[in-house]
Design a protein around this motif. Structure first.
Motif, PDB file in Angstrom:
ATOM      1  N   VAL A   1      -2.066  -8.393   7.276  1.00  9.39           N
ATOM      2  CA  VAL A   1      -1.891  -6.981   7.636  1.00  9.39           C
ATOM      3  C   VAL A   1      -0.481  -6.565   7.234  1.00  9.39           C
ATOM      4  CG1 VAL A   1      -1.834  -5.294   9.507  1.00  9.39           C
ATOM      5  CG2 VAL A   1      -3.517  -7.156   9.548  1.00  9.39           C
ATOM      6  N   ILE A   2      -0.364  -5.481   6.504  1.00 12.28           N
ATOM      7  CA  ILE A   2       0.918  -4.960   6.044  1.00 12.28           C
ATOM      8  C   ILE A   2       1.457  -3.944   7.068  1.00 12.28           C
ATOM      9  CG2 ILE A   2       1.991  -3.455   4.331  1.00 12.28           C
ATOM     10  CD1 ILE A   2       1.683  -6.204   3.268  1.00 12.28           C
ATOM     11  N   LEU A   3       2.755  -4.072   7.392  1.00 16.22           N
ATOM     12  CA  LEU A   3       3.434  -3.107   8.258  1.00 16.22           C
ATOM     13  C   LEU A   3       4.350  -2.281   7.376  1.00 16.22           C
ATOM     14  CD1 LEU A   3       4.541  -5.623  11.056  1.00 16.22           C
ATOM     15  CD2 LEU A   3       2.444  -4.265  10.985  1.00 16.22           C
ATOM     16  N   THR A   4       4.184  -0.978   7.371  1.00 17.52           N
ATOM     17  CA  THR A   4       4.989  -0.148   6.474  1.00 17.52           C
ATOM     18  C   THR A   4       5.276   1.221   7.084  1.00 17.52           C
ATOM     19  OG1 THR A   4       5.071   0.911   4.298  1.00 17.52           O
ATOM     20  CG2 THR A   4       2.903   0.646   5.280  1.00 17.52           C
ATOM     21  N   GLY A   5       6.436   1.722   6.763  1.00 16.61           N
ATOM     22  CA  GLY A   5       6.791   3.073   7.179  1.00 16.61           C
ATOM     23  C   GLY A   5       6.489   4.079   6.098  1.00 16.61           C
ATOM     24  N   TYR A   6       5.915   3.599   5.008  1.00 14.59           N
ATOM     25  CA  TYR A   6       5.621   4.472   3.876  1.00 14.59           C
ATOM     26  C   TYR A   6       4.109   4.627   3.741  1.00 14.59           C
ATOM     27  CZ  TYR A   6      10.448   3.352   2.814  1.00 14.59           C
ATOM     28  OH  TYR A   6      11.795   3.194   2.879  1.00 14.59           O
ATOM     29  N   ASP A   7       3.614   5.768   4.086  1.00 16.01           N
ATOM     30  CA  ASP A   7       2.173   6.031   3.970  1.00 16.01           C
ATOM     31  C   ASP A   7       1.895   6.386   2.511  1.00 16.01           C
ATOM     32  OD1 ASP A   7      -0.424   6.475   4.386  1.00 16.01           O
ATOM     33  OD2 ASP A   7      -0.193   8.312   5.553  1.00 16.01           O
ATOM     34  N   SER A   8       1.961   5.341   1.675  1.00 14.93           N
ATOM     35  CA  SER A   8       1.866   5.559   0.234  1.00 14.93           C
ATOM     36  C   SER A   8       0.593   4.951  -0.319  1.00 14.93           C
ATOM     37  CB  SER A   8       3.086   4.938  -0.459  1.00 14.93           C
ATOM     38  OG  SER A   8       2.878   4.840  -1.846  1.00 14.93           O
ATOM     39  N   PHE A   9      -0.109   5.721  -1.129  1.00  9.31           N
ATOM     40  CA  PHE A   9      -1.332   5.214  -1.750  1.00  9.31           C
ATOM     41  C   PHE A   9      -1.032   4.041  -2.681  1.00  9.31           C
ATOM     42  CE2 PHE A   9      -4.338   5.253  -5.350  1.00  9.31           C
ATOM     43  CZ  PHE A   9      -5.498   4.971  -4.661  1.00  9.31           C
ATOM     44  N   ALA A  10       0.139   4.094  -3.327  1.00  7.06           N
ATOM     45  CA  ALA A  10       0.509   3.016  -4.259  1.00  7.06           C
ATOM     46  C   ALA A  10       0.627   1.692  -3.523  1.00  7.06           C
ATOM     47  CB  ALA A  10       1.823   3.358  -4.952  1.00  7.06           C
ATOM     48  N   TYR A  11       1.265   1.711  -2.323  1.00 10.42           N
ATOM     49  CA  TYR A  11       1.370   0.495  -1.522  1.00 10.42           C
ATOM     50  C   TYR A  11      -0.017  -0.018  -1.122  1.00 10.42           C
ATOM     51  CZ  TYR A  11       6.442   0.530  -0.848  1.00 10.42           C
ATOM     52  OH  TYR A  11       7.798   0.460  -1.040  1.00 10.42           O
ATOM     53  N   ALA A  12      -0.836   0.916  -0.639  1.00  2.00           N
ATOM     54  CA  ALA A  12      -2.178   0.537  -0.186  1.00  2.00           C
ATOM     55  C   ALA A  12      -2.995  -0.031  -1.336  1.00  2.00           C
ATOM     56  CB  ALA A  12      -2.882   1.755   0.411  1.00  2.00           C
ATOM     57  N   GLN A  13      -2.872   0.592  -2.515  1.00  2.00           N
ATOM     58  CA  GLN A  13      -3.637   0.141  -3.683  1.00  2.00           C
ATOM     59  C   GLN A  13      -3.234  -1.278  -4.088  1.00  2.00           C
ATOM     60  OE1 GLN A  13      -2.974   2.342  -7.357  1.00  2.00           O
ATOM     61  NE2 GLN A  13      -5.173   2.391  -7.713  1.00  2.00           N
ATOM     62  N   LYS A  14      -1.915  -1.538  -4.136  1.00  2.00           N
ATOM     63  CA  LYS A  14      -1.457  -2.880  -4.497  1.00  2.00           C
ATOM     64  C   LYS A  14      -1.838  -3.889  -3.416  1.00  2.00           C
ATOM     65  CE  LYS A  14       2.431  -5.666  -5.976  1.00  2.00           C
ATOM     66  NZ  LYS A  14       3.880  -5.752  -6.250  1.00  2.00           N
TER      67      LYS A  14
ATOM     68  N   ILE B   1      -4.385  -3.900  -1.420  1.00  2.00           N
ATOM     69  CA  ILE B   1      -5.808  -4.243  -1.540  1.00  2.00           C
ATOM     70  C   ILE B   1      -6.024  -5.210  -2.695  1.00  2.00           C
ATOM     71  CG2 ILE B   1      -8.079  -3.308  -2.124  1.00  2.00           C
ATOM     72  CD1 ILE B   1      -7.234  -0.757  -0.583  1.00  2.00           C
ATOM     73  N   SER B   2      -5.308  -4.981  -3.803  1.00  2.00           N
ATOM     74  CA  SER B   2      -5.511  -5.817  -4.989  1.00  2.00           C
ATOM     75  C   SER B   2      -5.077  -7.261  -4.769  1.00  2.00           C
ATOM     76  CB  SER B   2      -4.750  -5.226  -6.182  1.00  2.00           C
ATOM     77  OG  SER B   2      -3.349  -5.393  -6.011  1.00  2.00           O
ATOM     78  N   ILE B   3      -4.139  -7.504  -3.820  1.00  2.00           N
ATOM     79  CA  ILE B   3      -3.688  -8.877  -3.584  1.00  2.00           C
ATOM     80  C   ILE B   3      -4.331  -9.494  -2.347  1.00  2.00           C
ATOM     81  CG2 ILE B   3      -1.487  -8.498  -4.745  1.00  2.00           C
ATOM     82  CD1 ILE B   3      -0.161  -8.174  -2.046  1.00  2.00           C
ATOM     83  N   GLY B   4      -5.325  -8.853  -1.777  1.00  4.11           N
ATOM     84  CA  GLY B   4      -6.101  -9.466  -0.707  1.00  4.11           C
ATOM     85  C   GLY B   4      -5.678  -9.093   0.696  1.00  4.11           C
ATOM     86  N   VAL B   5      -4.869  -8.019   0.862  1.00  6.24           N
ATOM     87  CA  VAL B   5      -4.472  -7.575   2.192  1.00  6.24           C
ATOM     88  C   VAL B   5      -5.659  -6.923   2.896  1.00  6.24           C
ATOM     89  CG1 VAL B   5      -3.005  -5.950   3.465  1.00  6.24           C
ATOM     90  CG2 VAL B   5      -2.042  -7.322   1.610  1.00  6.24           C
ATOM     91  N   LYS B   6      -5.852  -7.282   4.169  1.00 10.14           N
ATOM     92  CA  LYS B   6      -6.995  -6.772   4.922  1.00 10.14           C
ATOM     93  C   LYS B   6      -6.842  -5.288   5.248  1.00 10.14           C
ATOM     94  CE  LYS B   6     -10.680  -7.131   7.669  1.00 10.14           C
ATOM     95  NZ  LYS B   6     -12.024  -7.428   7.191  1.00 10.14           N
ATOM     96  N   GLU B   7      -5.646  -4.900   5.808  1.00  9.59           N
ATOM     97  CA  GLU B   7      -5.387  -3.504   6.148  1.00  9.59           C
ATOM     98  C   GLU B   7      -3.888  -3.335   6.396  1.00  9.59           C
ATOM     99  OE1 GLU B   7      -6.680  -2.672  10.451  1.00  9.59           O
ATOM    100  OE2 GLU B   7      -8.087  -4.193   9.738  1.00  9.59           O
ATOM    101  N   TYR B   8      -3.454  -2.126   6.749  1.00  7.25           N
ATOM    102  CA  TYR B   8      -2.035  -1.931   7.024  1.00  7.25           C
ATOM    103  C   TYR B   8      -1.861  -1.011   8.217  1.00  7.25           C
ATOM    104  CZ  TYR B   8      -2.245   2.580   4.502  1.00  7.25           C
ATOM    105  OH  TYR B   8      -2.537   3.852   4.097  1.00  7.25           O
ATOM    106  N   LEU B   9      -0.713  -1.214   8.907  1.00 10.91           N
ATOM    107  CA  LEU B   9      -0.335  -0.394  10.052  1.00 10.91           C
ATOM    108  C   LEU B   9       0.932   0.373   9.715  1.00 10.91           C
ATOM    109  CD1 LEU B   9      -0.794  -2.888  13.039  1.00 10.91           C
ATOM    110  CD2 LEU B   9      -2.203  -0.884  12.542  1.00 10.91           C
ATOM    111  N   LEU B  10       0.980   1.633  10.106  1.00 16.31           N
ATOM    112  CA  LEU B  10       2.146   2.457   9.846  1.00 16.31           C
ATOM    113  C   LEU B  10       3.167   2.339  10.968  1.00 16.31           C
ATOM    114  CD1 LEU B  10       0.554   5.758   8.466  1.00 16.31           C
ATOM    115  CD2 LEU B  10       1.799   4.019   7.177  1.00 16.31           C
TER     116      LEU B  10
END
Length: 537
Positions: free
Chosen positions: A80-93, A95-104
């Motif tokens: 699970v990725i923790l990020t302060g950036y609600d960015s589609f680019a982050y989410a897209q990458k 997903i491509s490396i196998g991340v399940k989901e992310y929390l803002l």
């Protein structure tokens, strides 16, 4: 067993806050923390976390690079990725490396609770599934010797239909059949036994001894013992690049050694028949028949004989055999799929048949008899056993096939015969199916107040859930649950109209043990509650 969590964040306050989260309430424990990806990788080598929470922006190695490396090391770990950036680019990458989901960030406490509970359930479900697979694999590995013996029998006796099936089963058993010889052996004039009790124990011991001797000659072997004929059957496996003559020489030397051991310890003789060398695993049944012929010819030549099929001194008749597997597959196609498919399959079966000869006619008659008997033997609790079966198809078929002069004539004759057979078998099928549906509906109406299920119907009427569902949809226009609900609520309406019972009593009287579920079904059916329904009566 607690699930292991690893948390990465370069901000102490966030890292401490995440560690303070009540992970144990959801079955987790914090196994490791890190302030960047490099530190995380060092600790990752010593633990195998079930769940990783990682910040994106960290010094040294960021969260996405770490997540990519972690996923390569442990593909089953949930990230699970923790990020302060609600960015589609982050989410897209991600997903491509196998991340399940992310929390803002800032992290919502309720969202974290929901995620922890949901992922715990998913991880445990996956672990249980993986454990089941491991248990099955362990059981399979323990059963491999027995499965290989069964595979050898199926191969030799022609029970497997199609080369693809043979190759698939061989692959699952980690067998490579590139070149082989079939060997059939039979003990004669035995005076002594290895075991004074059960004869089967002796045969089992002999097979193990014979296999060991073949192995000593660097021959991998698949074994089978035919109790009906008291014959030992072996498939001797060789590498494809090995010379045929060397393969045959080693096979003969091993058989000769077995004869010595049988004579020394059992005071018996052992005759062997040896097939040709083949590279087509699907021809094992044909090679088996050759080895069997050679073995049975030995009795006319003496004791302790090893006879190769190629050395038999007679003019061989043209042979054509439809194996047991091919015959069963054709019958299933004929009666359960389409006549067009059956015609195509029949042509394939006879594609390698000689142009004429008794062997083709005998094979055709045998297939006709099997197809004539098939629907009768498959019938369970059905009127098919009570009806007058028209045996004239068989009688007429044998006569017509015997009068054919070519294989093409035999095929055309069989097309006509099987067409008649299919027509006879399907006559009255609608009536029989409707009677079965009526019996099922009657059973539901009599037992609606019990905890009745599809499993009860399958046990009562000896047909599958799928078949019952298909029949009910076709003849009653409803599924099992729809019809059961209709029957139950027909009685519910009467009981409410009587005004003598409370709703929970009515629910139990019509088969709903869960009162809440009864109310839910009632509202979905009528759009109002039972009490509101009572007011409108």
């Amino acid at each position: 067993m607690e699930l292991q969590v690893m948390i990465l964040d370069d901000e102490y306050i966030i890292l401490d806050g995440l560690c303070s989260f009540p992970w144990s309430d959801y079955g987790y424990q914090v196994a490791a923390t890190a302030k960047n990806g490099l530190e995380g990788l060092e600790k990752l080598e010593h633990i195998k976390p079930d769940l990783i929470l990682t910040d994106v922006r960290m010094p040294g190695m960021d969260g996405l690079d770490f997540a990519e490396r972690a996923h390569e090391m442990y593909p089953d770990t949930v990230i699970v990725i923790l990020t302060g950036y609600d960015s589609f680019a982050y989410a897209q990458k991600a997903i491509s490396i196998g991340v399940k989901e992310y929390l803002l960030k800032p992290i919502d406490y309720d969202e974290l609770k929901n995620m922890a509970a949901r992922l715990a359930e998913e991880i445990r479900a996956k672990k249980e599934e993986q454990q089941e697979v491991r248990d099955l694999q362990k059981y399979f590995n323990q059963s491999v010797p027995e499965l290989r013996s069964k595979f050898a029998g199926n191969l030799l006796y022609g029970r497997l239909q199609g080369k693809g099936v043979v190759q698939e089963q061989a692959k699952s058993l980690k067998l490579t059949i590139e070149k082989y010889i079939v060997c059939v052996g039979r003990k004669v004039v035995g005076e002594k036994r290895l075991h004074e009790g059960d004869k089967w124990i002796e045969e089992f011991a002999c097979i193990n001894i014979f296999e060991e001797i073949f192995n000593n000659y660097n021959i991998q072997v698949l074994s089978d013992y035919n109790t009906a004929t008291a014959e030992y059957n072996f498939i001797l496996l060789f590498a494809k690049e090995e010379e045929n003559q060397k393969c045959m020489d080693r096979a003969l030397q091993a058989c000769d050694k077995i004869q010595e051991e049988v004579e020394r310890y059992l005071k018996a003789c052992m005759n062997f028949g040896i097939s040709d060398i083949s590279e087509d695993e699907y021809q094992a049944n044909a090679q088996y028949r050759k080895a069997q012929k050679a073995c049975r010819q030995c009795i006319y030549l003496g004791m302790n004989i090893i006879l190769k099929y190629e050395d038999l001194q007679y003019e061989e008749q043209k042979e054509f055999v439809i194996t047991q597997g091919e015959r069963m597959h054709f019958m299933m196609t004929l009666f359960q799929e389409s006549f067009e498919k059956a015609e195509e399959e029949l042509r394939q079966l006879f594609a390698q048949a000689p142009e004429d000869g008794a062997a083709v006619k005998f094979a055709a008659m045998d297939l006709l008899f099997g197809c004539m008997k098939f629907p009768y033997t498959c019938a369970v609790d059905s009127e098919i056993h009570n009806k007058n079966w028209n045996f004239s198809v068989l009688q007429d078929g044998v006569k017509r096939i015997s009068q054919c002069e070519t294989t093409e004539e035999v095929l055309n004759c069989m097309f006509n015969l099987f067409g008649t057979l299919i027509k006879q078998n399907t006559e009255g099928s609608d009536e029989r199916n409707w009677k079965l549906v009526q019996s099922i509906l009657s059973y539901i109406e009599k037992n609606y107040a019990t905890d009745i299920s599809m499993d009860d119907l399958t046990e009562k009427f000896h047909v599958s859930r799928t078949y019952i569902s298909r029949l009910l949809k076709k003849y009653a226009g409803k599924s099992f649950l729809e019809y059961l609900t209709d029957v139950r609520f027909k009685h519910v309406e009467k009981l409410i109209a009587d005004d003598h019972y409370k709703q929970y009593e009515i629910a139990e009287m019509v088969g709903y043990k869960d009162f809440g579920y009864y109310i839910k079904v009632f509202k979905k059916r009528y759009g109002i509650t039972p009490n509101e329904f009572r007011k409108h009566i």
